[in-house]
Design an enzyme around this catalytic site. Structure first.
Site, mmCIF file in Angstrom:
data_model
loop_
_atom_site.group_PDB
_atom_site.id
_atom_site.type_symbol
_atom_site.label_atom_id
_atom_site.label_comp_id
_atom_site.label_asym_id
_atom_site.label_seq_id
_atom_site.Cartn_x
_atom_site.Cartn_y
_atom_site.Cartn_z
ATOM 1 N N ASP A 9 1.114 -1.273 0.022
ATOM 2 C CA ASP A 9 0.002 0.210 0.153
ATOM 3 C C ASP A 9 0.896 1.167 0.141
ATOM 4 O OD1 ASP A 9 -2.050 1.957 0.198
ATOM 5 O OD2 ASP A 9 -2.411 1.250 2.524
ATOM 6 N N ASP A 103 -3.394 2.186 -5.753
ATOM 7 C CA ASP A 103 -2.131 2.074 -4.936
ATOM 8 C C ASP A 103 -1.900 0.903 -3.837
ATOM 9 O OD1 ASP A 103 -3.859 2.994 -2.897
ATOM 10 O OD2 ASP A 103 -2.275 4.100 -1.655
ATOM 11 N N GLU A 104 -2.679 -0.071 -4.107
ATOM 12 C CA GLU A 104 -2.941 -1.256 -3.112
ATOM 13 C C GLU A 104 -2.919 -2.432 -3.737
ATOM 14 O OE1 GLU A 104 -5.732 -1.785 0.448
ATOM 15 O OE2 GLU A 104 -5.888 0.291 -0.275
HETATM 16 P P1 TTP Z 1 -5.536 5.127 0.727
HETATM 17 O O1 TTP Z 1 -4.439 3.808 0.355
HETATM 18 O O2 TTP Z 1 -6.688 4.829 1.600
HETATM 19 O O3 TTP Z 1 -4.979 6.511 1.739
HETATM 20 P P2 TTP Z 1 -3.561 6.992 1.310
HETATM 21 O O4 TTP Z 1 -2.686 6.301 0.311
HETATM 22 O O5 TTP Z 1 -3.829 8.646 0.828
HETATM 23 O O6 TTP Z 1 -2.882 7.134 2.698
HETATM 24 P P3 TTP Z 1 -2.049 5.713 3.460
HETATM 25 O O7 TTP Z 1 -2.490 4.690 2.618
HETATM 26 O O8 TTP Z 1 -0.751 6.197 3.639
HETATM 27 O O9 TTP Z 1 -2.854 5.779 4.781
HETATM 28 O O10 TTP Z 1 -6.072 5.659 -0.636
HETATM 29 C C1 TTP Z 1 -5.176 5.977 -1.835
HETATM 30 C C2 TTP Z 1 -5.625 6.926 -2.413
HETATM 31 O O11 TTP Z 1 -7.052 6.948 -3.066
HETATM 32 C C3 TTP Z 1 -5.281 8.206 -1.803
HETATM 33 O O12 TTP Z 1 -4.109 8.801 -1.820
HETATM 34 C C4 TTP Z 1 -6.485 9.292 -2.512
HETATM 35 C C5 TTP Z 1 -7.568 8.268 -2.758
HETATM 36 N N1 TTP Z 1 -8.583 8.308 -1.817
HETATM 37 C C6 TTP Z 1 -9.680 9.072 -2.123
HETATM 38 O O13 TTP Z 1 -9.563 9.960 -3.316
HETATM 39 N N2 TTP Z 1 -10.673 9.386 -1.390
HETATM 40 C C7 TTP Z 1 -10.881 8.609 -0.016
HETATM 41 O O14 TTP Z 1 -11.710 8.798 0.655
HETATM 42 C C8 TTP Z 1 -9.880 7.856 0.055
HETATM 43 C C9 TTP Z 1 -9.770 6.902 1.355
HETATM 44 C C10 TTP Z 1 -8.732 7.554 -0.771
HETATM 45 CA CA CA Z 2 -2.513 4.140 0.581
#
Ligand code: TTP
Ligand code: CA
Length: 347
Positions: A9, A103-104
């Site tokens: 992730d 991203d995951e």
């Molecule tokens: P996440 O993997 O949930 O979050 P992140 O990568 O920003 O942070 P981390 O993993 O370090 O906690 O989401 C990935 C991307 O998806 C995030 O950068 C932006 C997008 N996203 C949204 O647009 N809206 C949302 O509500 C969420 C949770 C994510």
């Molecule tokens: Ca993430």
């Protein structure tokens, strides 16, 4: 045969890409998202998180909490480009990759003959390759199943790596809050806390039949999850068939106007989920409601884009199916199998 699963992730993904491309942002609180006028944050960096900021927070509120916050517009093209490179790195390791979003992803490395088959060393190498090729940091969770791998990747974020070995599962799960388990959202957490259950070891005391009585089919999963067990396999061909968001209201909605307001708040959440999903075509819009007598209704209409206007138009058609106040409203889109077509979004 024990599985070896890696969950990767990327850290604060959209904001990290922006930071990478503009070094002046380093050391500052940075978010990506909509404008102060009704917009929400898609994400923010860890400096901004220290101010209590998080995804889906209204930008206006975020600015109040952190006045020097830099809010940048989303640039999906850039995030998708980074995602493509990252996925290519995964596929060089194994074909058994299940992307969950840009991203995951889960990787099944049980049979990968690299680094003497050490999943931890393979994960380190993946992190290293991601950084070399994109200058972005990722966090990795390594465990014998998907449930634990995903929980583990969250433990040492950002730029983290955490391994749960088979013999460590019992100790690890004992004090894990139930809210960390897959599928346990706000409603289930509340229900569990009304049963005085906060940690997995407390949940383990409930029998399978008790859990099924309280949570239906999900009770079965909960029974295994709270023991750190998960039979789900990494499914490389899995494509999301639908994306939806829903909300159960603390007090029931009594008018179409109240439902329209609630719809207006749910819609941006649906859009961010759609933009973060793999690129597929929208084939229809779905609305669902549950009234306060627990009657459920669903309305599906063909559409090739998600627009607030069309959801608003469909709302009265489903609301009039019940004479009772509304306790839950959900909206979503169904996705068709056709790939490589642009998702059509009306922002
Ligand atoms: P996440 O993997 O949930 O979050 P992140 O990568 O920003 O942070 P981390 O993993 O370090 O906690 O989401 C990935 C991307 O998806 C995030 O950068 C932006 C997008 N996203 C949204 O647009 N809206 C949302 O509500 C969420 C949770 C994510
Ligand atoms: Ca993430």
């Amino acid at each position: 045969m024990v599985q070896k699963i890696i969950h990767i992730d990327l850290d604060y993904f959209y904001a990290q890409v922006e930071e990478r491309d503009n070094p002046k942002l380093k050391g500052q609180p940075v978010a990506v998202g909509g404008s102060e006028n009704r917009g929400v944050l898609a994400t923010c960096n860890y400096i901004a998180r220290d101010y209590g900021l998080h995804s889906a927070m209204p930008t206006k509120l975020a600015k109040e909490k952190c006045p020097h916050l830099i809010v940048l517009p989303t640039n999906m093209q850039k995030y998708k480009a980074a995602s493509t490179i990252i996925r290519q790195i995964f596929y060089k390791i194994t074909p058994i990759v299940e992307p969950l979003s840009l991203d995951e992803a889960y990787l099944d490395v049980t049979d990968v003959n690299l680094h003497q088959n050490s999943a931890t060393l393979i994960a380190k190498e993946i992190k290293h390759q991601i950084f070399t090729e994109t200058q972005l940091t990722a966090s990795a969770g390594i465990a014998p199943n998907k449930l634990l791998a995903k929980i583990a990747s969250d433990l040492n974020k950002p730029n983290g790596l955490y391994t749960i070995r088979p013999k460590e599962i019992d100790t690890f799960i004992h004090h894990l809050p139930v809210s960390k388990l897959f599928g346990v959202g706000h409603a289930t957490k509340k229900k569990l806390s009304s049963l005085n259950i906060e940690y997995c070891h407390q949940l383990q005391k409930l029998s399978l039949s008790t859990l099924q009585a309280h949570f239906g089919k999900f009770g079965n999963s909960l029974y295994y999850y709270c023991r750190g067990m998960d039979k789900r396999v990494v499914n490389p061909s899995r494509m999301r068939k639908s994306i939806s968001v829903e909300q159960t209201f603390s007090s029931d909605l009594n008018s179409l106007e109240a439902c329209q307001t609630a719809l207006g708040k749910l819609y941006p959440k649906l859009l961010t989920r759609i933009s973060n999903a793999q690129a597929l075509c929208i084939s229809s819009l779905v609305l669902k409601i549950t009234d306060n007598k627990f009657n459920k209704y669903t309305l599906t209409r063909q559409a090739h884009e998600a627009s607030l206007e069309y959801f608003s138009l469909l709302l009265p058609m489903i609301i009039t199916r019940t004479a009772h106040p509304i306790r839950l409203l959900g909206i979503g889109v169904q996705l068709s199998e056709k790939e490589n077509k642009q998702l059509s979004l009306k922002l």
